[in-house]
Enzyme design. Sequence first.
Site, short mmCIF file in Angstrom:
data_model
loop_
_atom_site.label_atom_id
_atom_site.label_comp_id
_atom_site.label_asym_id
_atom_site.label_seq_id
_atom_site.Cartn_x
_atom_site.Cartn_y
_atom_site.Cartn_z
N ASN A 8 70.41 75.62 27.92
CA ASN A 8 71.36 74.69 27.43
C ASN A 8 70.73 73.03 27.69
O ASN A 8 70.20 72.81 28.79
CB ASN A 8 72.44 74.40 28.81
CG ASN A 8 73.19 73.39 28.81
OD1 ASN A 8 73.21 72.74 27.53
ND2 ASN A 8 74.21 73.20 29.62
N TRP A 9 70.41 72.51 26.84
CA TRP A 9 69.40 71.31 26.35
C TRP A 9 70.37 70.13 27.05
O TRP A 9 69.69 68.99 27.01
CB TRP A 9 69.03 71.08 25.45
CG TRP A 9 67.93 71.94 24.53
CD1 TRP A 9 67.16 72.95 25.46
CD2 TRP A 9 67.36 72.10 23.70
NE1 TRP A 9 66.26 73.53 25.02
CE2 TRP A 9 66.25 73.08 23.73
CE3 TRP A 9 67.36 71.51 22.24
CZ2 TRP A 9 65.37 73.66 22.61
CZ3 TRP A 9 66.47 71.72 21.23
CH2 TRP A 9 65.66 72.90 21.44
N LYS A 10 71.40 70.45 27.21
CA LYS A 10 72.42 69.12 27.36
C LYS A 10 72.24 67.78 26.45
O LYS A 10 72.01 68.04 25.59
CB LYS A 10 72.11 68.86 28.93
CG LYS A 10 72.37 70.04 29.93
CD LYS A 10 72.34 69.56 31.26
CE LYS A 10 72.53 70.95 32.20
NZ LYS A 10 72.46 70.78 33.64
N HIS A 94 81.65 73.69 31.12
CA HIS A 94 80.57 73.44 31.79
C HIS A 94 80.83 72.36 32.87
O HIS A 94 81.75 71.39 32.69
CB HIS A 94 79.31 72.93 31.25
CG HIS A 94 78.00 72.77 31.82
ND1 HIS A 94 77.80 71.93 32.79
CD2 HIS A 94 77.06 73.77 31.79
CE1 HIS A 94 76.65 71.96 33.14
NE2 HIS A 94 75.98 73.03 32.94
N GLU A 96 79.40 69.95 34.27
CA GLU A 96 79.40 68.67 33.76
C GLU A 96 80.44 68.04 32.98
O GLU A 96 80.91 66.66 33.27
CB GLU A 96 78.06 68.22 32.98
CG GLU A 96 76.92 68.20 34.12
CD GLU A 96 75.49 69.07 33.49
OE1 GLU A 96 75.28 68.98 32.42
OE2 GLU A 96 74.74 69.42 34.67
N GLU A 166 77.57 78.92 37.55
CA GLU A 166 76.84 77.77 37.96
C GLU A 166 77.58 77.08 39.16
O GLU A 166 78.28 76.40 38.97
CB GLU A 166 76.70 77.18 36.75
CG GLU A 166 76.14 77.65 35.62
CD GLU A 166 75.56 76.61 34.61
OE1 GLU A 166 74.41 76.74 34.32
OE2 GLU A 166 76.05 75.64 34.39
N GLY A 172 70.54 71.18 38.66
CA GLY A 172 69.77 70.25 38.76
C GLY A 172 68.91 69.70 40.04
O GLY A 172 68.66 68.66 40.20
N SER A 212 69.13 75.66 38.68
CA SER A 212 67.68 75.51 39.15
C SER A 212 66.94 76.96 38.78
O SER A 212 66.23 77.39 39.70
CB SER A 212 67.64 75.24 40.61
OG SER A 212 68.18 73.87 40.70
N GLY A 233 68.92 75.02 32.46
CA GLY A 233 68.90 73.72 31.91
C GLY A 233 67.63 73.14 31.90
O GLY A 233 66.80 73.33 30.99
N GLY A 234 67.08 72.41 33.11
CA GLY A 234 65.91 71.65 33.21
C GLY A 234 64.55 72.64 32.68
O GLY A 234 63.64 72.03 31.96
#
Length: 255
Positions: A8-10, A94, A96, A166, A172, A212, A233-234
């Site tokens: 998930n590159w956001k 999600h 976010e 999640e 993150g 994470s 993500g990251g």
Amino acid sequence: MKMIIAANWKMHKTAAEAASFCLDIRQREEQFKGIEVLICPPFTALSAAASELKGSKVKLGAQNMHWEPKGAQTGEISAGMLKEFGVEYVILGHSERRHLMAEDSSRIRPKVEAAFQNKLKPILCVGETEDQREKGITEQVLEEQLSGVLKELEVDRPEDLVVAYEPVWAIGTGKAASADDAERAAQYIKKCLAELLTAGGAEKVRIQYGGSVKAENINEFVSSPAVHGALVGGASLEVDSFSSLVEAAGKAVSN
Ligand code: 13P
């Protein structure tokens, strides 16, 4: 059940950066044994990613969509628009979007429904905040998030549904949940799904862990019996870290 690892590159990467990543990842895909891998770029990079991934076994996902097929919905994207680029999966709900865009089940449910109607595979995200965890209401939150979307929804192909657990406090932060926490939540999600879906359906749904996740901890999660992959993500933003993560998962699964 095949493990599924999604990047998930956001809100990261231009079309040019996405193309370059996809070109690189194709050089590594032979190492991705036994894992279904997908990349979810921002909408504006879907076309570039789709071109580079043509013929690849790395699949494409989107990060959101609207439930209407078309209309006066400024700034929104429909399922048909995603499918034009060969998108197979779509992340919905999600945290976010729940927290920054005030999305709740009343919006996420029609999106999941529209995804199924358009033969897109929804990755439905659920998870508790730190405050909810401290109050000891994690299960209640998960149950509400799942039933708010899936109760009495016609899910003909539960094998196309992915639920991503999640926990918001792990996203993150570098503070991943323990494998035990993830397994316990995944087991509880399965129990809820057994009540929400028709008989046998829950057994076909894959449950990912997200928050994470990196190459160094992925094997703890994919070794948990109820967890069937990860939403990353990251650690998905660099080809090296993402491919190491997928390779580590593949090794853990083959052992
Ligand atoms: P991180 O892997 O950066 O914690 O993000 C997780 C996530 O939100 C994936 O959807």
